[in-house]
Scaffold this active site. Structure first.
Site, PDB file in Angstrom:
ATOM      1  CE1 TYR A  92      -3.518   2.742   0.763  1.00 41.70           C
ATOM      2  CE2 TYR A  92      -2.018   3.395   2.521  1.00 41.70           C
ATOM      3  CZ  TYR A  92      -3.111   3.655   1.719  1.00 41.70           C
ATOM      4  OH  TYR A  92      -3.806   4.832   1.879  1.00 41.70           O
ATOM      5  CD  GLU A  93       3.372   2.683   4.677  1.00 40.93           C
ATOM      6  OE1 GLU A  93       4.568   2.305   4.787  1.00 40.93           O
ATOM      7  OE2 GLU A  93       2.715   3.122   5.642  1.00 40.93           O
TER       8      GLU A  93
ATOM      9  CE1 TYR B 205      -2.919  -2.393   4.779  1.00 44.56           C
ATOM     10  CE2 TYR B 205      -3.306  -4.528   5.789  1.00 44.56           C
ATOM     11  CZ  TYR B 205      -3.336  -3.699   4.681  1.00 44.56           C
ATOM     12  OH  TYR B 205      -3.783  -4.185   3.471  1.00 44.56           O
ATOM     13  CB  VAL B 206      -7.628  -1.076   8.812  1.00 43.67           C
ATOM     14  CG1 VAL B 206      -8.995  -1.722   8.611  1.00 43.67           C
ATOM     15  CG2 VAL B 206      -7.427  -0.658  10.272  1.00 43.67           C
TER      16      VAL B 206
ATOM     17  N   GLY C  98     -13.276   1.610   7.464  1.00 45.77           N
ATOM     18  CA  GLY C  98     -14.544   2.255   7.745  1.00 45.77           C
ATOM     19  C   GLY C  98     -15.346   1.550   8.827  1.00 45.77           C
TER      20      GLY C  98
ATOM     21  N   GLY D  74     -14.259   1.009  11.965  1.00 42.95           N
ATOM     22  CA  GLY D  74     -13.849   1.417  13.305  1.00 42.95           C
ATOM     23  C   GLY D  74     -12.636   0.695  13.847  1.00 42.95           C
TER      24      GLY D  74
ATOM     25  N   GLY E 268      -9.351   0.852  12.926  1.00 36.24           N
ATOM     26  CA  GLY E 268      -8.197   1.728  13.142  1.00 36.24           C
ATOM     27  C   GLY E 268      -8.365   2.555  14.400  1.00 36.24           C
TER      28      GLY E 268
ATOM     29  CE1 TYR F  81      -3.625   7.231  11.973  1.00 34.75           C
ATOM     30  CE2 TYR F  81      -2.106   8.314  10.483  1.00 34.75           C
ATOM     31  CZ  TYR F  81      -2.616   7.169  11.040  1.00 34.75           C
ATOM     32  OH  TYR F  81      -2.121   5.952  10.659  1.00 34.75           O
TER      33      TYR F  81
END
Length: 160
Positions: free
Chosen positions: A23-24, A85-86, A92, A94, A96, A130
């Protein structure tokens, strides 16, 4: 929904670390092995800790991997969140927020005064998430890193 990781979770954590790295856009940099993670998390002297987020049906939804840091200004430990990481299909839900809330709970319970982490500048969804929780960027600081040849060279006493 949130539980402390166990040694049986190491393959799952390793898999999600690789998902996060992809992902990163840095999968080629993610060279940690399951054995290294097992030693870091559950060895004789653990250096890191992890929590697993599970969906309502018990499926792994994400993880948080963290370690202790120390503030000389505050005089106490804090938590540095290395990875949060989720999985995309669970975002969406909850997870994280629940992982961060668990780390905040640990901080409060143990008298730690900081929960810190880094986020990539381009990761707008995470930054927005965040900031919605009340976290604020520390933009007066720049992260530096020594690795590979530069680290070895300085470690041998022959820094530039």
């Amino acid at each position: 929904m949130i539980r402390t990781a166990t040694p049986a979770d190491v393959p799952l954590i390793h898999s999600m670390v690789r998902e996060l790295a992809e992902y990163e856009k840095a999968l080629e940099e993610a060279g940690a092995t399951e054995e290294q993670l097992r030693e870091a998390l559950f060895g004789e002297r653990p250096a890191a800790f992890a929590h697993i987020a599970e969906s309502a049906d018990g499926e792994p939804a994400g993880f948080a991997l963290w370690f202790l840091n120390f503030s000389t200004w505050r005089g106490v430990h804090g938590i540095y969140l290395e990875d949060l990481y989720v999985r995309p299909q669970a975002r969406g839900g909850g997870h994280g927020k629940a992982l961060l809330a668990e780390l905040a709970r640990i901080c409060v319970e143990r008298g730690y005064e900081r929960l810190e982490w880094s986020v990539l500048n381009w990761n707008k969804p995470s930054i927005d998430f965040y900031e919605a929780l009340g976290a604020r960027p520390q933009d007066e600081w720049t992260v530096y890193r020594l690795t590979d040849g530069a680290l070895a060279e300085l470690g041998r006493g022959s820094g530039r």
